[in-house]
Motif scaffolding. Structure first.
Motif, PDB file in Angstrom:
ATOM      1  N   VAL A  90       0.745  -1.294  -0.171  1.00 50.12           N
ATOM      2  CA  VAL A  90       0.212   0.032  -0.131  1.00 50.12           C
ATOM      3  C   VAL A  90       0.676   1.264   0.041  1.00 50.12           C
ATOM      4  CG1 VAL A  90      -1.550   1.332   1.210  1.00 50.12           C
ATOM      5  CG2 VAL A  90      -1.836  -1.035   1.223  1.00 50.12           C
ATOM      6  N   ALA A  91       1.872   1.132   0.890  1.00 45.66           N
ATOM      7  CA  ALA A  91       2.810   2.544   1.163  1.00 45.66           C
ATOM      8  C   ALA A  91       3.610   2.635  -0.288  1.00 45.66           C
ATOM      9  CB  ALA A  91       3.812   2.346   2.175  1.00 45.66           C
ATOM     10  N   LEU A  92       4.087   1.716  -0.710  1.00 45.73           N
ATOM     11  CA  LEU A  92       4.842   1.816  -2.053  1.00 45.73           C
ATOM     12  C   LEU A  92       3.997   2.265  -3.143  1.00 45.73           C
ATOM     13  CD1 LEU A  92       7.186  -1.295  -2.053  1.00 45.73           C
ATOM     14  CD2 LEU A  92       7.851   0.981  -2.080  1.00 45.73           C
ATOM     15  N   THR A  93       2.842   1.794  -3.118  1.00 44.48           N
ATOM     16  CA  THR A  93       1.959   2.331  -4.657  1.00 44.48           C
ATOM     17  C   THR A  93       1.507   3.612  -4.260  1.00 44.48           C
ATOM     18  OG1 THR A  93       0.121   1.094  -3.514  1.00 44.48           O
ATOM     19  CG2 THR A  93       0.989   0.284  -5.407  1.00 44.48           C
ATOM     20  N   ALA A 106      -1.065   7.621 -14.845  1.00 48.13           N
ATOM     21  CA  ALA A 106      -0.425   6.760 -13.978  1.00 48.13           C
ATOM     22  C   ALA A 106      -0.545   6.989 -12.490  1.00 48.13           C
ATOM     23  CB  ALA A 106       1.093   6.906 -14.335  1.00 48.13           C
ATOM     24  N   ARG A 107      -0.695   8.271 -12.067  1.00 44.91           N
ATOM     25  CA  ARG A 107      -1.017   8.491 -10.598  1.00 44.91           C
ATOM     26  C   ARG A 107      -2.251   7.989 -10.434  1.00 44.91           C
ATOM     27  NH1 ARG A 107      -0.460  13.843 -10.762  1.00 44.91           N
ATOM     28  NH2 ARG A 107      -2.526  14.572 -10.983  1.00 44.91           N
ATOM     29  N   GLN A 108      -3.500   8.150 -11.176  1.00 49.53           N
ATOM     30  CA  GLN A 108      -4.835   7.666 -10.851  1.00 49.53           C
ATOM     31  C   GLN A 108      -4.800   6.115 -10.701  1.00 49.53           C
ATOM     32  OE1 GLN A 108      -7.002   9.454 -13.948  1.00 49.53           O
ATOM     33  NE2 GLN A 108      -7.388  11.321 -12.595  1.00 49.53           N
ATOM     34  N   ALA A 114      -3.479   1.332  -4.709  1.00 44.67           N
ATOM     35  CA  ALA A 114      -3.337   1.473  -3.462  1.00 44.67           C
ATOM     36  C   ALA A 114      -4.642   1.322  -2.749  1.00 44.67           C
ATOM     37  CB  ALA A 114      -2.759   2.660  -3.021  1.00 44.67           C
ATOM     38  N   SER A 115      -5.872   1.932  -3.150  1.00 42.64           N
ATOM     39  CA  SER A 115      -7.066   1.633  -2.290  1.00 42.64           C
ATOM     40  C   SER A 115      -7.471   0.416  -2.481  1.00 42.64           C
ATOM     41  CB  SER A 115      -7.889   2.712  -3.393  1.00 42.64           C
ATOM     42  OG  SER A 115      -7.677   4.039  -3.460  1.00 42.64           O
TER      43      SER A 115
END
Lengths: 331, 352
Positions: A90-93, A106-108, A114-115
């Motif tokens: 989760v943290a890495l993504t 890419a951010r989305q 992560a979500s």
């Protein structure tokens, strides 16, 4: 009548044919027009679409690979190991998403990953420490933890996940915490309310000019989900003589949503109007079928009448949609 | 003109381009505006969701009509069913050709579909080949003569189903049948979309969209196992679709006027590699082919449909893999990283 300039509508083969029949376009011009409206996009556009497809597929496959890896090693991992691995994912993504300053897509996608990974993290936490919490609590907490990313990401897909989690938490709360035979019906009503609130929120955002909320597919999905969630309640209420308060509320809510959609969207989104008309037809058909089959008890005549009624309803709906300017709607 | 992915130009943009090319005299805008406002070419101008509504309504009315006929005993025997079927189908056709009022259009669709269903059902027990030939002939006649988008779309699906039945009635080996079914339908679909401008110029404006969409939907739906009628050799279907994909890629590059052999070889090799990697799940190849055709001819609905099916077939592909969890994990992660690496290369080329 529709105010949109006819020339600003999408060029379709039928519009070109209409111009040809009206003598505006000669044969050569018509042939060239057919080429122009179906010409392949330039190479740059192909590359852009290929890039998007590779990003979506690559991210989906990579996340799935991680999930399967966890599944394989799961039994042998200690509790803290499982939590560490998931937490790190989760943290890495999320961190990777923060670094994608230039590529919004890419951010989305990374925020979405992560979500989605928060859910398994909470599930493992619940299994490892046996908190005794009900599953509805997991979905509610999952939605709450992913909410900041949805706010930052400004992505329809992230908000779709949020609404789905809220729906799951709502339905499960009614099923697991509430008593009574009507709890599922109330749950469906509440979930429809959640979706309706999300839909209205989206429309407000779009009205205020939020660029990422301009697309219509999200509110159309939300509107359809509200109408579909309430429709079974409305139909059962009609068949069962409004026996219970939940069914009566479902019928009332469905009629309200149909009326509201027709009033508010008749000049803004014909898909929503069409969906509302379709739901309205089903409600009317349920009522008429109930009267015919229970009251007159002549199955052949009732069946024939229902067929004619459906044909008439659809024809009326198409007529209404056409008058609302449906022929000017782009595909 | 426009360079937005999948977006068609507006009428204004097309008219402007024609004027620039000397094919249209200046000042035709007002005449065009008036012509478009006055012209309401029936159901063909309606968005896809309205056509879905019309189609669903027609199906329900058809079922009610059949229910009525069945309950009253009017179609109790095969001869009565065949006669009633012919009357209804003929009546539906005549009604549709004589009127474009919405209620009569709905009625004509229902009558036509109910009539054809009764006619085919009356022949079904006699001889499968005869029934399939009747269905094929009836549906092709409907495509040609029934002036309605929904009617033609449904008839295209019906015609392809009949053709499949006829194909699998032959004594050919299952491998050949699977390849012919997938490759034939893939080729027809690709041709319908690649040749769209030429078909429209030949006056097939009303027929093109319903038939082309019908073929694409049939191609995607055919990959579901319940539509398989004969041999189960997905790799044969995959190879056939791979060939169609390479040919389609070449046609697109030719339209882009790419003469350099390097990108052409790269595209063909990429398509071949994708096809070979997913040979066991030809649905993925079918979905990618339809997606490419949707982009090629700026048909966003086609692209969206293909994306939905790609997701379904993709999940099924990995679910069906007969390997352990660790191997599956490695394969998925490896493929994912490979695609992300390919994306980085594409981005570098795009921004160069």
């Amino acid at each position: 009548m529709h105010d949109r300039d006819a020339l600003e509508t999408t060029a379709t083969p039928h519009r070109v044919a209409t111009l040809g029949e009206a003598g505006v376009l000669g044969e050569a011009a018509r042939g060239r027009a057919y080429e122009l409206l179906s010409t392949t996009p330039p190479a740059g556009v192909w590359l852009q679409l290929l890039s998007r497809l590779l990003l979506a597929l690559g991210a989906a496959l990579a996340v799935a690979g991680v999930v399967f890896f966890f599944a394989f090693n799961w039994a042998s991992l200690p509790g803290w190991g499982k939590l560490s691995l998931l937490g790190a994912s989760v943290a890495l993504t999320a961190l990777a998403a923060l670094r994608q300053a230039r590529s919004r897509q890419a951010r989305q996608v990374l925020l979405l990953a992560a979500s989605l990974l928060v859910g398994p993290l909470l599930g493992v936490y619940g299994q490892t420490y046996q908190t005794g919490a009900d599953p509805w609590g997991l979905f509610a907490l999952w939605g709450a933890l992913a909410l900041p990313w949805a706010l930052v990401g400004q992505s329809p897909a992230l908000w779709m996940v949020e609404v789905a989690l809220a729906d799951a938490a709502t339905m499960l709360w009614f099923e697991q915490v509430q008593d009574g035979s009507e709890r599922l019906a109330w749950g469906a009503l509440a979930a429809a309310g959640v979706n309706a609130a999300a839909w209205l929120g989206w429309e407000l955002l779009a009205a205020r000019g939020a660029s990422w909320a301009r697309g219509r597919w999200w509110p159309r999905v939300a509107a359809s989900s509200v109408l579909c969630a309430l429709l079974p309640l409305a139909v059962v209420a009609i068949i069962d003589d409004l026996k219970t308060p939940a069914l009566a509320a479902g019928l009332a809510a469905e009629l309200l949503v149909i009326a509201g959609s027709l009033a508010a969207f008749r000049r803004r989104d014909l898909f929503v109007v069409a969906a509302a008309l379709a739901a309205g037809m089903v409600v009317v058909d349920a009522l008429v079928a109930r009267v015919l089959f229970d009251g007159f008890r002549n199955a052949p005549a009732a069946t024939l009448f229902m067929g004619m009624l459906v044909a008439a309803e659809v024809a009326l709906a198409v007529h209404v949609l056409r008058r609302l300017g449906v022929s000017q709607e782009s595909e | 003109m426009t360079e937005q992915p999948g977006q068609r130009p507006t009428v204004q943009q097309v008219l402007g381009q024609l004027e620039q090319e000397g094919l249209l005299e200046p000042g035709a805008d007002e005449r065009a505006r008036a012509a478009l406002r006055a012209g309401q070419p029936g159901g063909e101008a309606l968005p896809w969701y309205v056509r879905v509504l019309m189609g669903a309504g027609a199906w329900v009315s058809t079922l009610c009509a059949l229910g009525f006929l069945s309950l009253t005993g009017l179609i109790s025997g095969r001869p009565a069913m065949a006669v009633m079927g012919l009357l209804c189908a003929g009546g539906g056709l005549a009604l549709r050709r004589s009127s474009s009022a919405d209620f009569l259009v709905q009625l004509s669709l229902s009558l036509s579909m109910a009539g054809r269903a009764m006619l085919y059902a009356s022949l079904a027990d006699e001889n499968t080949t005869l029934a399939a030939l009747a269905v094929l002939a009836g549906e092709l006649l409907t495509v040609v003569f029934f002036p309605d988008v929904v009617g033609r779309f449904v008839a295209t699906l019906g015609a392809w189903s009949a053709l499949l039945v006829l194909l699998y009635q032959t004594a050919a080996p299952g491998v050949l049948l699977d390849a012919a079914a997938a490759g034939g339908l893939g080729a027809l679909t690709a041709l319908a979309w690649v040749l769209q401008p030429a078909l429209l110029r030949r006056g097939l404006v009303e027929q093109h969209a319903p038939v082309a969409y019908g073929l694409a939907v049939a191609l995607l739906a055919q990959r579901f196992s319940w539509w398989h009628l004969g041999g189960h050799t997905p790799w044969a279907a995959g190879l056939a679709l791979l060939a169609v994909g390479v040919a389609t890629g070449e046609a697109i590059l030719r339209e882009l006027r790419v003469t350099d052999p390097r990108p052409r070889v790269l595209v063909a090799a990429t398509i071949a590699l994708l096809g070979l990697l997913t040979l066991g799940s030809p649905g993925i190849a079918a979905a990618l082919l339809v997606m490419a055709l949707g982009v090629h001819r700026r048909a966003p609905l086609l692209g969206g449909l293909a994306a939905a099916f790609l997701l379904i077939f993709g999940v099924k592909f990995y679910y069906d893999l007969d390997i352990g969890l660790l191997a599956k994990s490695g394969l998925l992660l490896g493929c994912g990283l490979l695609l992300l690496g390919a994306r980085a290369l594409v981005e570098r080329r795009r921004t160069a």
